[in-house]
Design a protein around this motif. Structure first.
Motif, short mmCIF file in Angstrom:
data_model
loop_
_atom_site.label_atom_id
_atom_site.label_comp_id
_atom_site.label_asym_id
_atom_site.label_seq_id
_atom_site.Cartn_x
_atom_site.Cartn_y
_atom_site.Cartn_z
N ALA A 145 -21.37 -22.13 -3.37
CA ALA A 145 -21.24 -23.51 -3.88
C ALA A 145 -22.60 -24.06 -4.28
O ALA A 145 -22.73 -24.81 -5.24
CB ALA A 145 -20.59 -24.40 -2.82
N PHE A 146 -23.63 -23.67 -3.53
CA PHE A 146 -24.98 -24.11 -3.85
C PHE A 146 -25.42 -23.55 -5.21
O PHE A 146 -25.99 -24.26 -6.03
CB PHE A 146 -25.94 -23.65 -2.74
CG PHE A 146 -27.32 -24.22 -2.87
CD1 PHE A 146 -27.53 -25.59 -2.72
CD2 PHE A 146 -28.40 -23.40 -3.12
CE1 PHE A 146 -28.81 -26.12 -2.83
CE2 PHE A 146 -29.68 -23.93 -3.23
CZ PHE A 146 -29.88 -25.29 -3.08
N CYS A 147 -25.10 -22.27 -5.45
CA CYS A 147 -25.41 -21.67 -6.75
C CYS A 147 -24.66 -22.42 -7.86
O CYS A 147 -25.21 -22.68 -8.92
CB CYS A 147 -25.01 -20.20 -6.78
SG CYS A 147 -25.90 -19.19 -5.61
N GLN A 148 -23.39 -22.76 -7.57
CA GLN A 148 -22.59 -23.48 -8.56
C GLN A 148 -23.23 -24.84 -8.89
O GLN A 148 -23.25 -25.25 -10.04
CB GLN A 148 -21.18 -23.70 -7.99
CG GLN A 148 -20.19 -24.32 -8.96
CD GLN A 148 -18.91 -24.75 -8.25
OE1 GLN A 148 -18.93 -25.43 -7.23
NE2 GLN A 148 -17.79 -24.34 -8.80
N ALA A 149 -23.78 -25.49 -7.85
CA ALA A 149 -24.37 -26.81 -8.06
C ALA A 149 -25.73 -26.76 -8.77
O ALA A 149 -26.18 -27.74 -9.33
CB ALA A 149 -24.52 -27.54 -6.72
N MET A 150 -26.37 -25.57 -8.72
CA MET A 150 -27.75 -25.44 -9.22
C MET A 150 -27.86 -24.77 -10.58
O MET A 150 -28.90 -24.85 -11.23
CB MET A 150 -28.59 -24.61 -8.24
CG MET A 150 -28.85 -25.24 -6.90
SD MET A 150 -30.23 -26.37 -6.96
CE MET A 150 -31.62 -25.23 -6.98
N ILE A 151 -26.82 -24.06 -11.01
CA ILE A 151 -26.95 -23.11 -12.12
C ILE A 151 -27.39 -23.77 -13.42
O ILE A 151 -28.07 -23.16 -14.24
CB ILE A 151 -25.63 -22.31 -12.32
CG1 ILE A 151 -25.85 -21.14 -13.27
CG2 ILE A 151 -24.50 -23.20 -12.82
CD1 ILE A 151 -26.80 -20.09 -12.76
N HIS A 152 -27.02 -25.03 -13.64
CA HIS A 152 -27.37 -25.69 -14.90
C HIS A 152 -28.69 -26.44 -14.80
O HIS A 152 -28.98 -27.28 -15.65
CB HIS A 152 -26.23 -26.62 -15.32
CG HIS A 152 -25.85 -27.62 -14.25
ND1 HIS A 152 -25.36 -27.23 -13.03
CD2 HIS A 152 -25.90 -28.96 -14.22
CE1 HIS A 152 -25.13 -28.32 -12.29
NE2 HIS A 152 -25.45 -29.37 -12.99
N ASP A 153 -29.49 -26.12 -13.76
CA ASP A 153 -30.79 -26.76 -13.57
C ASP A 153 -30.73 -28.28 -13.63
O ASP A 153 -31.42 -28.91 -14.42
CB ASP A 153 -31.79 -26.27 -14.64
CG ASP A 153 -32.36 -24.92 -14.26
OD1 ASP A 153 -32.49 -24.66 -13.06
OD2 ASP A 153 -32.65 -24.14 -15.18
N PRO A 154 -29.91 -28.89 -12.78
CA PRO A 154 -29.82 -30.35 -12.81
C PRO A 154 -31.12 -30.97 -12.31
O PRO A 154 -31.82 -30.37 -11.49
CB PRO A 154 -28.67 -30.65 -11.85
CG PRO A 154 -28.64 -29.50 -10.91
CD PRO A 154 -29.09 -28.31 -11.70
#
Lengths: 255, 259
Positions: A145-154
């Motif tokens: 889930a952390f990868c999902q939250a980070m992948i678009h470089d927010p």
């Protein structure tokens, strides 16, 4: 220059008339770009409410939130968000779930494949890219889930007790993973938690919230070098921070 | 082959039970001296039934057409209304309570009315099947499309994705398991609706056949008709279950692991 995030006199009241519940505020908070800020308070103090209002995912009753001088009045989209109950969907693999973030944003999946591999590797999930969430342990799910939250470089990451349901050992490990990734990418993080130790270990600054209706009791700057590993956690200064925060909550009769 | 052996290995108790059941039935008829016009033996049902096979097969086709047609119409209407009600607060306050209250009415009670309005043909049977199947489908669809977790809702809002994109990427797949609860329940009821409609007024179909042969004191043929109805029901239910496995394989595997 103004701050990256400015929260001014923000307040939330749920319901109206006799059913009115004063959930949070008013509170004023400033957050710098790249800062890791923990919002620490007892359960039910409105810290999640604060986080959702900052993200524009919940309307405030009064006050305002500004990002780089722009007032928020709808869901912010340049954010990554993570909750205690993860946002992985059961019909997609770990990779598919990370791609879901990109698909919903209309980004090109091909451009991101290498990035997905890298981020999975950084949290030791590279062997589990093609597994479904229900095949993973709770800790692995939160990492995915952390990868999902980070992948678009927010630019902003909002974490709402993401480690709340995990066992102590897994929490320790994932905290270290979070810290590693944060140190590399330096997003602005708002981390909602009720773990004092977690807040002190990860943050530049800890904001202490009183019991409901949540107001800011004080802010504590954590002046410890990164990465904060086991050695730092054993240091006298670390313990001092933890103790001083404990005292504040003791005063409120929370602990 | 290996799969078949595994299936036999896990299902042998059930197979043994069925064999025992039919043996008991077969031999308790002479044993307890039960008259044939009350309860025929399985072997007699097979023998007499196969003499009437042409008719049985034709009538199975007739009933199957009514059932499947009604089921498909109910499926389209049920899911359509389900989505509309889930996304419209006006419909949720008007149509939804209306549907819930009608759900309490035994739909089959309308059957004689429909026969009297629309005659003996295909249409009244299809309408009754639709009526019987529609409510479990629409009520489960409403439940399905309203039960997305708060976290996932906030997640997709934070991506700024359009409603249409969100619908196909998240809302629809998330709703399918609960939708299939309704689809399966409706599949079980579909043949019931068609059969009763045929009991009340028709000149062909398995329901018609069973009511006629029962009137002629031929329980053997009635059992043959019931057998074909069972096969029809199992086929429809099996097809829906197969579709579930194809469309949401992740849901099936999730259940298996949680068990």
């Amino acid at each position: 220059m103004k701050n990256f995030i400015e929260v001014t006199e923000l307040k939330k009241v749920f319901g109206n008339g006799e059913d009115e519940v004063h959930a949070f505020g008013p509170a004023t908070i400033n957050i710098n770009s790249g800062e890791f800020v923990s919002v620490l308070g007892p359960s039910g103090c409105g810290k999640s409410t604060l986080m959702l209002m900052v993200a524009g995912l919940l309307d405030s009753t009064s006050g305002k939130v500004e990002f780089e001088n722009k007032v928020v009045n709808g869901p912010k989209t340049d954010i990554g968000i993570m909750f205690q109950d993860n946002t992985l969907v059961p019909w997609r693999t770990v990779r598919g779930n990370i791609e879901l973030q990109l698909e919903l944003r209309g980004l090109n999946l091909k451009d991101y494949q290498e990035k997905i591999n890298n981020i999975l590797k950084s949290v030791n999930l590279d062997d589990f890219a093609d597994r479904f969430p229900n095949e993973l342990s709770g800790g692995m799910q939160q990492r995915a889930a952390f990868c999902q939250a980070m992948i678009h470089d927010p630019k902003i990451i909002l974490l709402d007790e993401p480690l709340g349901k995990l066992d102590a050992m897994t929490r320790e490990k994932i905290r270290a993973d979070f810290q590693k990734l944060w140190m590399v990418k330096k997003p602005t993080v708002i981390f909602v938690t009720h773990s004092i130790e977690e807040a002190v270990q990860l943050s530049n600054r800890v904001i202490l919230i009183t019991p409901r209706p949540g107001k800011i009791d004080r802010e504590i700057k954590i002046d410890l070098p990164y990465p904060r590993d086991l050695q730092i956690k054993r240091s006298a200064k670390f313990t001092e921070y933890v103790n001083s925060i404990q005292e504040v909550f003791h005063k409120y009769g929370v602990i | 082959m290996k799969k078949f052996i595994k299936w036999i290995a896990s299902g042998w108790m059930l197979i043994l039970f069925f064999v025992g059941f039919f043996l008991f039935w077969e031999y308790s008829i002479p044993l307890f001296d039960i008259p044939r016009y009350i309860l025929p033996s399985p072997s007699e049902i097979v023998l007499k039934g196969s003499a009437d096979l042409d008719k049985l097969v034709y009538y199975t086709g007739v009933t199957a057409l009514e059932t499947v047609l009604g089921y498909i119409i109910a499926l389209i209407l049920g899911v359509g209304f389900g989505i509309a009600i889930s996304f419209s607060s006006i419909l949720r306050r008007t149509l939804y309570p209306f549907f819930v209250s009608i759900e309490m009415t035994p739909k089959i009670a309308f059957a004689p009315l429909f026969i009297s309005w629309f005659g003996f043909g295909l249409m009244p049977k299809v309408i009754i099947v639709v009526l019987v199947c529609f409510f479990p489908i629409v009520l489960n669809a409403i439940l399905a499309f309203n039960s997305l977790s708060n976290e996932l809702t906030l997640f997709y809002q934070s991506t700024g994705a359009s409603r249409l994109k969100t619908f196909f990427s998240i809302r629809l797949p998330a709703a399918l398991p609960q939708c299939f609860v309704g689809f399966k329940y409706a599949a079980i009821n579909a043949t019931v609706g068609a059969t009763i409609a045929e009991f009340i007024g028709s000149d062909k179909g398995l329901g018609f056949y069973i009511s006629i042969v029962t009137g002629n004191m031929r329980p053997d043929l009635a059992f043959a008709g019931i057998f074909f109805l069972t096969v029809l029901g199992l086929t429809i239910f099996g097809f829906v279950t197969m579709m579930e496995k194809i469309l949401i394989p992740w849901h099936i595997s999730m259940k298996r692991i949680n068990r």
